[in-house]
Each structure stands twice: as C-alpha cells, then as structure tokens.
Design a protein around this motif. Structure first.
Motif, mmCIF file in Angstrom:
data_model
loop_
_atom_site.group_PDB
_atom_site.id
_atom_site.type_symbol
_atom_site.label_atom_id
_atom_site.label_comp_id
_atom_site.label_asym_id
_atom_site.label_seq_id
_atom_site.Cartn_x
_atom_site.Cartn_y
_atom_site.Cartn_z
ATOM 1 N N TYR A 1 0.820 -1.205 0.000
ATOM 2 C CA TYR A 1 0.000 0.000 0.000
ATOM 3 C C TYR A 1 0.859 1.261 0.000
ATOM 4 C CZ TYR A 1 -4.667 -1.999 0.477
ATOM 5 O OH TYR A 1 -5.852 -2.641 0.235
ATOM 6 N N LYS A 2 1.921 1.257 0.789
ATOM 7 C CA LYS A 2 2.781 2.439 0.880
ATOM 8 C C LYS A 2 3.340 2.817 -0.480
ATOM 9 C CE LYS A 2 7.010 4.189 3.046
ATOM 10 N NZ LYS A 2 8.122 3.899 3.993
ATOM 11 N N GLU A 3 3.887 1.844 -1.189
ATOM 12 C CA GLU A 3 4.489 2.105 -2.492
ATOM 13 C C GLU A 3 3.474 2.673 -3.476
ATOM 14 O OE1 GLU A 3 6.630 -0.337 -6.177
ATOM 15 O OE2 GLU A 3 6.321 -1.333 -4.236
ATOM 16 N N ARG A 4 2.276 2.097 -3.505
ATOM 17 C CA ARG A 4 1.282 2.518 -4.483
ATOM 18 C C ARG A 4 0.621 3.842 -4.125
ATOM 19 N NH1 ARG A 4 2.838 -2.095 -4.657
ATOM 20 N NH2 ARG A 4 2.773 -3.469 -6.489
ATOM 21 N N LEU A 5 0.442 4.099 -2.861
ATOM 22 C CA LEU A 5 -0.140 5.370 -2.444
ATOM 23 C C LEU A 5 0.834 6.526 -2.660
ATOM 24 C CD1 LEU A 5 -1.912 4.145 0.802
ATOM 25 C CD2 LEU A 5 -3.052 4.988 -1.262
ATOM 26 N N LEU A 6 2.111 6.266 -2.508
ATOM 27 C CA LEU A 6 3.116 7.290 -2.785
ATOM 28 C C LEU A 6 3.162 7.634 -4.273
ATOM 29 C CD1 LEU A 6 6.060 6.197 -0.454
ATOM 30 C CD2 LEU A 6 4.803 8.367 -0.353
ATOM 31 N N GLY A 7 2.674 6.725 -5.106
ATOM 32 C CA GLY A 7 2.698 6.935 -6.549
ATOM 33 C C GLY A 7 1.510 7.697 -7.090
ATOM 34 N N ILE A 8 0.581 8.125 -6.221
ATOM 35 C CA ILE A 8 -0.594 8.884 -6.657
ATOM 36 C C ILE A 8 -0.383 10.355 -6.302
ATOM 37 C CG2 ILE A 8 -3.083 9.200 -6.401
ATOM 38 C CD1 ILE A 8 -3.286 6.234 -5.710
ATOM 39 N N LYS A 9 -0.373 11.227 -7.301
ATOM 40 C CA LYS A 9 -0.068 12.641 -7.045
ATOM 41 C C LYS A 9 -1.170 13.337 -6.264
ATOM 42 C CE LYS A 9 1.426 16.955 -9.144
ATOM 43 N NZ LYS A 9 1.854 17.676 -10.355
#
Length: 295
Positions: free
Chosen positions: A96-104
C-alpha cells in the motif's frame, strides 16, 4: 418451484439494474489487470480512481489497477477513494505504501483513510471529501426515480440491511412500525416482492419512507439527501470492522445520534437537517476545489 421463482426475481432485478445503467455514460472500452489498452497513458490527461471500497484488501477484485499503476504518477488522481476498513493488514503495508506514494492527487472519503495514508507514507496532503453521491442534489437524483410496482402503501419503514438482523432488532423495528401504523419493506430479502427492484426503485423507497433502518453507508446518504429519518445499525455479522465510512459520515454532519442503541428513540424519528445541509454545501465546494486543481 421455489428455485424458479428466485431465479426469476434475480433476472428481473438484473434487468432493472441494466435499465438504470442507461443513465450512465460508460467508456467504449474497459481495462483490468490482465488487459490494459496500449498507449492509454498518452490518450488522457488524468486517470481517476475512487470507487466504493476500492482499496479494501478483503476484496479479491482489488489489484494494481485500483492504484492506477498503468499511468504516470503525475496523472494519477484518487477522488474520494474508500478503504472501507480501519487498518491495513501488516503483510500488505509495504504494498500500500508504495502505491499510495505513486498517486499525485490524493483524497479519501473516510477519516480513517486519511490516517492510514499518513501513517503509511508520511504524506500530509490527503483530503477527506464527501462520497460522490452527495455531490448531486436531491432534485438531480429525482430524475432517475421510479415508483416500485409492488408498493401499495404510502406509509412504510424501509429496511436495508447488508448484514444479518437479529431477532431483538427486528422486534424493535416491528414495535415502531406497529406504533406508527407502518408496513415494513425488507428490500434485500430474497423472499420479498421488492427484491427484484433496481436502483431507481430503491431511490423512490428511500425518498418516501416513514423511516429508514439500515447498516448501509449509501442508504444513510440518500436518507440525508431526501430529508428522511433514519437509524444506523452496527453490522452484527462482520468479523472485520467496516464502520469507518459511517463514522466519518455521521461525525461530519453531527448525526451521531442516529446510531442504534437498544431502542429507537423519538429523536431518531425526526429529520432535522438544516445544519446538515449547510455543512453539505461547504463540502461540495471543497470537492469542487479539489477537482479544479486538475483543470
């Protein structure tokens, strides 16, 4: 014979849902985790995720698609997205951390969703917006309403329960129905003649109910929009706590008194939403401001 009747109801229900879908403009194509259209990132300025419980890890349908990984990060937008739960399983936190960081651009519809993202990523730019269904006015929803052909009374209590309903709670609802000369409509009961109805009929039943008894987030939303009394019940049969959306909704609009606590009170039979509508107008402006960032 019983199986045939149930199958017929399911078929009619499907037809009513398909009729309602004619009000929605769908894309000419779809994508899923096994099929992403070639060069799709070049075709659009932004990609938005935000479906109901779109990031709930307990749903098998959730995948990288829900985090828009097929698009470049600056084109990824989460609009009023929902986790539906209060915490992420330990073994999925890195995912979740990796993917949420990828949303501007990040917004959610639950306070706990904001907390989850902040705790996982350290981000401080997450906004909490209302559910998109609340961005439309009751007048706009009226355009797609349809009276159920099965409805023969003008005074009824609408039961809309996604979970089980205990005998004790049934008895309390029956008490209120008897005291107020109401019928009870259990729209999600497969044995009910109302089961075959679709969203348009559901909206009519919400708008015209004497009172709504529910454990459903969206049933509460439409009770508010249509100015109807409602009572919210904890989900009794769920091992996973799924009240985060309801907690945020009732806290935001100062409606915590709508939670059921052994008895349905006289206060809960009222719909005094003047303050609620003032808050809702401010929330709509907040959502509009978020969207305008993209323009």
């Amino acid at each position: 014979m019983l199986v045939k009747i149930l199958n017929l109801k399911k078929h009619r229900r499907l037809i009513n849902f398909l009729k309602f879908n004619k009000n929605i403009k769908f894309a000419r194509f779809g994508i899923d985790k096994s099929h992403i259209i070639k060069n799709i990132n070049k075709k659009y300025d932004y990609f938005i995720t935000g479906s109901d419980q779109v990031w709930n890890p307990n749903f098998n349908r959730m995948s990288d698609i829900d985090f828009l990984v097929f698009a470049t990060p600056e084109k990824r937008v989460a609009f009023s997205a929902s986790f539906g739960i209060s915490e992420i399983p330990e073994d999925m936190k890195d995912y979740y951390k990796e993917r949420l960081l990828g949303i501007k651009y990040l917004s959610v519809r639950e306070d706990t969703g904001k907390d989850i993202i902040e705790n996982l990523t350290g981000r401080e730019d997450v906004q909490v917006l209302v559910d998109p269904t609340m961005l439309l006015t009751s007048e706009e929803w009226n355009k797609v309403i349809k009276k159920p052909k099965q409805l023969k009374t003008d005074k009824y209590i609408l039961n809309y329960f996604l979970g089980e309903l205990s005998d004790k709670r049934k008895q309390e609802i029956e008490r209120i129905a008897k005291e107020n000369n109401c019928e009870i409509i259990n729209i999600l009961d497969k044995n009910s003649p109302f089961y075959e109805n679709g969203p348009s009929e559901f909206l009519y039943l919400e708008k015209n109910a004497f009172m709504i008894c529910t454990d459903s987030f969206h049933s509460c939303v439409f009770a508010i929009l249509f100015n109807r009394p409602f009572v919210v019940f904890d989900r009794e049969d769920s091992h996973v706590k799924m009240n985060s959306r309801l907690d945020t909704l009732l806290n935001k609009f100062n409606l915590k008194s709508k939670w059921f606590n052994d008895k349905i009170s006289k206060e809960q039979l009222q719909a005094n939403y003047k303050e609620v509508y003032q808050i809702l107008e401010e929330e709509r402006k907040k959502a509009e401001k978020f969207i305008k960032i993209l323009l």
